[in-house]
Design a protein around this motif. Sequence first.
Motif, PDB file in Angstrom:
ATOM      1  N   THR A  10       0.842  -1.191   0.000  1.00  0.00           N
ATOM      2  CA  THR A  10       0.000   0.000   0.000  1.00  0.00           C
ATOM      3  C   THR A  10       0.882   1.248   0.000  1.00  0.00           C
ATOM      4  OG1 THR A  10      -1.321  -1.343   1.514  1.00  0.00           O
ATOM      5  CG2 THR A  10      -2.129   0.830   1.038  1.00  0.00           C
ATOM      6  N   PHE A  11       2.004   1.145   0.699  1.00  0.00           N
ATOM      7  CA  PHE A  11       2.952   2.271   0.801  1.00  0.00           C
ATOM      8  C   PHE A  11       2.212   3.551   1.210  1.00  0.00           C
ATOM      9  CE2 PHE A  11       4.910  -0.613  -2.406  1.00  0.00           C
ATOM     10  CZ  PHE A  11       5.914  -1.089  -1.578  1.00  0.00           C
ATOM     11  N   HIS A  15       7.985   3.612   4.229  1.00  0.00           N
ATOM     12  CA  HIS A  15       8.846   3.920   5.381  1.00  0.00           C
ATOM     13  C   HIS A  15      10.189   3.205   5.232  1.00  0.00           C
ATOM     14  CE1 HIS A  15       7.702  -0.063   6.846  1.00  0.00           C
ATOM     15  NE2 HIS A  15       6.429   0.279   6.742  1.00  0.00           N
ATOM     16  N   HIS A  18      10.358  -0.572   4.496  1.00  0.00           N
ATOM     17  CA  HIS A  18      10.138  -0.963   3.097  1.00  0.00           C
ATOM     18  C   HIS A  18      11.446  -0.891   2.305  1.00  0.00           C
ATOM     19  CE1 HIS A  18       5.745   0.555   3.673  1.00  0.00           C
ATOM     20  NE2 HIS A  18       5.703  -0.766   3.611  1.00  0.00           N
ATOM     21  N   LYS A  45      -7.148  -5.226   2.692  1.00  0.00           N
ATOM     22  CA  LYS A  45      -6.969  -4.108   3.633  1.00  0.00           C
ATOM     23  C   LYS A  45      -8.134  -3.150   3.579  1.00  0.00           C
ATOM     24  CE  LYS A  45      -2.102  -3.811   4.359  1.00  0.00           C
ATOM     25  NZ  LYS A  45      -0.976  -2.947   4.519  1.00  0.00           N
ATOM     26  N   GLY A 106       6.723  -9.113   3.171  1.00  0.00           N
ATOM     27  CA  GLY A 106       7.052  -9.319   4.585  1.00  0.00           C
ATOM     28  C   GLY A 106       6.424 -10.620   5.075  1.00  0.00           C
ATOM     29  N   ASP A 108       4.339 -11.228   7.325  1.00  0.00           N
ATOM     30  CA  ASP A 108       2.899 -11.194   7.575  1.00  0.00           C
ATOM     31  C   ASP A 108       2.127 -11.612   6.322  1.00  0.00           C
ATOM     32  OD1 ASP A 108       4.026  -8.798   6.558  1.00  0.00           O
ATOM     33  OD2 ASP A 108       2.235  -7.649   7.027  1.00  0.00           O
ATOM     34  N   MET A 109       2.688 -11.304   5.179  1.00  0.00           N
ATOM     35  CA  MET A 109       2.050 -11.680   3.914  1.00  0.00           C
ATOM     36  C   MET A 109       2.142 -13.197   3.689  1.00  0.00           C
ATOM     37  SD  MET A 109       0.986  -8.951   2.351  1.00  0.00           S
ATOM     38  CE  MET A 109       0.893  -7.399   3.159  1.00  0.00           C
ATOM     39  N   ARG A 133       9.156 -10.056   9.796  1.00  0.00           N
ATOM     40  CA  ARG A 133       8.731  -8.792  10.416  1.00  0.00           C
ATOM     41  C   ARG A 133       8.704  -8.936  11.926  1.00  0.00           C
ATOM     42  NH1 ARG A 133       4.087  -5.343   7.450  1.00  0.00           N
ATOM     43  NH2 ARG A 133       4.885  -3.784   8.874  1.00  0.00           N
ATOM     44  N   MET A 160      12.568  -5.487  11.613  1.00  0.00           N
ATOM     45  CA  MET A 160      12.574  -4.082  12.014  1.00  0.00           C
ATOM     46  C   MET A 160      11.138  -3.666  12.330  1.00  0.00           C
ATOM     47  SD  MET A 160      13.388  -0.834   9.652  1.00  0.00           S
ATOM     48  CE  MET A 160      14.803   0.017  10.229  1.00  0.00           C
ATOM     49  N   ALA A 162       8.641  -1.564  12.071  1.00  0.00           N
ATOM     50  CA  ALA A 162       8.217  -0.365  11.354  1.00  0.00           C
ATOM     51  C   ALA A 162       6.968  -0.729  10.580  1.00  0.00           C
ATOM     52  CB  ALA A 162       9.313   0.080  10.385  1.00  0.00           C
ATOM     53  N   SER A 163       5.976   0.110  10.636  1.00  0.00           N
ATOM     54  CA  SER A 163       4.783  -0.109   9.809  1.00  0.00           C
ATOM     55  C   SER A 163       4.184   1.238   9.449  1.00  0.00           C
ATOM     56  CB  SER A 163       3.751  -0.958  10.557  1.00  0.00           C
ATOM     57  OG  SER A 163       3.144  -0.183  11.561  1.00  0.00           O
ATOM     58  N   SER A 164       3.467   1.243   8.336  1.00  0.00           N
ATOM     59  CA  SER A 164       2.826   2.490   7.913  1.00  0.00           C
ATOM     60  C   SER A 164       1.781   2.908   8.937  1.00  0.00           C
ATOM     61  CB  SER A 164       2.172   2.305   6.548  1.00  0.00           C
ATOM     62  OG  SER A 164       3.134   1.940   5.603  1.00  0.00           O
ATOM     63  N   THR A 165       1.141   1.929   9.561  1.00  0.00           N
ATOM     64  CA  THR A 165       0.136   2.250  10.587  1.00  0.00           C
ATOM     65  C   THR A 165       0.772   3.067  11.700  1.00  0.00           C
ATOM     66  OG1 THR A 165      -0.974   0.176  10.110  1.00  0.00           O
ATOM     67  CG2 THR A 165      -1.534   1.227  12.184  1.00  0.00           C
ATOM     68  N   ARG A 168       1.473   6.554  10.525  1.00  0.00           N
ATOM     69  CA  ARG A 168       0.262   7.398  10.440  1.00  0.00           C
ATOM     70  C   ARG A 168      -0.199   7.826  11.830  1.00  0.00           C
ATOM     71  NH1 ARG A 168      -1.315   3.371   6.829  1.00  0.00           N
ATOM     72  NH2 ARG A 168      -2.787   2.541   8.335  1.00  0.00           N
TER      73      ARG A 168
HETATM   74  P1  ATP Z   1       0.181  -0.932   7.189  1.00  0.00           P
HETATM   75  O1  ATP Z   1       0.773  -0.692   8.534  1.00  0.00           O
HETATM   76  O2  ATP Z   1      -0.636   0.218   6.655  1.00  0.00           O
HETATM   77  O3  ATP Z   1      -0.546  -2.253   7.103  1.00  0.00           O
HETATM   78  P2  ATP Z   1       2.749  -1.804   6.156  1.00  0.00           P
HETATM   79  O4  ATP Z   1       3.774  -1.066   6.930  1.00  0.00           O
HETATM   80  O5  ATP Z   1       2.502  -3.245   6.491  1.00  0.00           O
HETATM   81  O6  ATP Z   1       1.378  -0.998   6.149  1.00  0.00           O
HETATM   82  P3  ATP Z   1       2.518  -2.261   3.314  1.00  0.00           P
HETATM   83  O7  ATP Z   1       2.571  -1.177   2.302  1.00  0.00           O
HETATM   84  O8  ATP Z   1       1.251  -2.933   3.551  1.00  0.00           O
HETATM   85  O9  ATP Z   1       3.143  -1.628   4.661  1.00  0.00           O
HETATM   86  O10 ATP Z   1       3.653  -3.328   3.068  1.00  0.00           O
HETATM   87  C1  ATP Z   1       4.183  -3.669   1.825  1.00  0.00           C
HETATM   88  C2  ATP Z   1       5.060  -4.864   2.024  1.00  0.00           C
HETATM   89  O11 ATP Z   1       6.161  -4.531   2.866  1.00  0.00           O
HETATM   90  C3  ATP Z   1       4.371  -6.046   2.686  1.00  0.00           C
HETATM   91  O12 ATP Z   1       4.826  -7.242   2.060  1.00  0.00           O
HETATM   92  C4  ATP Z   1       4.859  -5.985   4.103  1.00  0.00           C
HETATM   93  O13 ATP Z   1       4.876  -7.260   4.716  1.00  0.00           O
HETATM   94  C5  ATP Z   1       6.271  -5.458   3.926  1.00  0.00           C
HETATM   95  N1  ATP Z   1       6.769  -4.719   5.081  1.00  0.00           N
HETATM   96  C6  ATP Z   1       6.278  -3.579   5.584  1.00  0.00           C
HETATM   97  N2  ATP Z   1       6.996  -3.174   6.658  1.00  0.00           N
HETATM   98  C7  ATP Z   1       7.969  -4.083   6.835  1.00  0.00           C
HETATM   99  C8  ATP Z   1       9.029  -4.244   7.794  1.00  0.00           C
HETATM  100  N3  ATP Z   1       9.195  -3.384   8.787  1.00  0.00           N
HETATM  101  N4  ATP Z   1       9.838  -5.318   7.686  1.00  0.00           N
HETATM  102  C9  ATP Z   1       9.650  -6.221   6.672  1.00  0.00           C
HETATM  103  N5  ATP Z   1       8.675  -6.122   5.755  1.00  0.00           N
HETATM  104  C10 ATP Z   1       7.832  -5.081   5.812  1.00  0.00           C
END
Ligand code: ATP
Length: 397
Positions: A10-11, A15, A18, A45, A106, A108-109, A133, A160, A162-165, A168
């Motif tokens: 989704t980016f 961050h 990514h 999502k 990542g 989680d996917m 992750r 690491m 880190a997440s877009s959530t 935000r």
């Molecule tokens: P959100 O928090 O909004 O769900 P996100 O940080 O998971 O977003 P996405 O844009 O959904 O980001 O992630 C794109 C890809 O990057 C996915 O395959 C996700 O698993 C991977 N990814 C995101 N953050 C990390 C991280 N910190 N370490 C490894 N993989 C990551």
Amino acid sequence: MKKIGIFGGTFNPPHIGHVRLAKAAADALGLDRVLIMPACVPPHKLPAALASGEDRLAMCRLAFGGDARFEVSDLELRRGSKSYTVETLRALHAGDPAAELWFIAGSDMLATFRQWYRWEEILSLARLCAASREAEFVPDLSGFTPAQRARITVLPIAPMEASSTEVREALRSGRPTELLQPQVLEYIGTHGLYADGLSAYRALLRDRLDAKRLHHSECVSDAAAMLAAQYGWDPEKARLAGLLHDVTKNEALPAQWHLIEADGGTLSEIELQNPKVWHQRSGAAFLRQNGLVTDPEILSAIACHTTGKAGMTLPDKILYIADFISAERDYPDVGVVRRLAALSLEHAILYTSRYTVMTLQKKKLPLHPATLACYADTLRHFGLDKEKLPNGKDDAT
Ligand code: ATP
């Protein structure tokens, strides 16, 4: 043979986690190119607080700009419908059948990969590279055939957090974040992204609520906006109602009593026995008296969010259920209530109001008549009003 990585996401926003993942995958797999592919509306999502495709493309260009192997692609955004990875891979394969494709994701996917649309075809079109992750990530590949397993590579990089959530949330609450590259942060600032006009309310809440309650309020705000988008209330109003619903929860009881009285109200016998329900009324009173909220829908929803009541409006129902299904809730039945809420608000209310009535009865705690009325009303809605209601003496279960 050319090796091409596809890094979809989704980016929202991109961050440093990514960028780090894309670099690690490109190095470890010897990729010639990595296509960074912002998704249109990801099927798995919720599109809450989603920046436009144009903004996400621009932010990706800034975030991934420093490495000649990276190329930001608008393929999925141009398609203009839900992003299905399989369609993207089919298009890339048709464009260059000789290239070896690697889909980067990542961990989680990977955990949900076998629920993806046409996952087997995905795995035949591209190899899968998954990065951890979370700490001590041990991928469960038992659902894959040996041939499929051979096409999956787990990238050995330290996880690491880190997440877009998280980004935000930090942006919305005005907290500094080190998860964004400076150029992306600047873009967000100059384009007014992720700022939803709620900063002043957040500042107010920071002075009134403890950290746990603040977090809960943010989660209810998100859940209410999501339900509003689904059921047809204004998501921005829902977001505000969710954020403010517990505004007086940490207030001393005499102050809450005073607020209710100043609003022309009195406390009933049952309410006097159970001060935990006061905050719904004192909260609405506080917001009204201070001119912080004038919208009657929001005030009404806050005033009954704990007990529910008969004849709830759509906003009342949304806030009541959002409070049960917010992301940080972990009571045993939360999964059931979330699934019900996704199907129908009435079903979720039937389940939660029944549960509340039965639990309070069992524990012999005072049952607010509004909760019983809410339950009875919902039974009526389903034509189940012949069901025996608890009357304080019988066990209705
Ligand atoms: P959100 O928090 O909004 O769900 P996100 O940080 O998971 O977003 P996405 O844009 O959904 O980001 O992630 C794109 C890809 O990057 C996915 O395959 C996700 O698993 C991977 N990814 C995101 N953050 C990390 C991280 N910190 N370490 C490894 N993989 C990551």
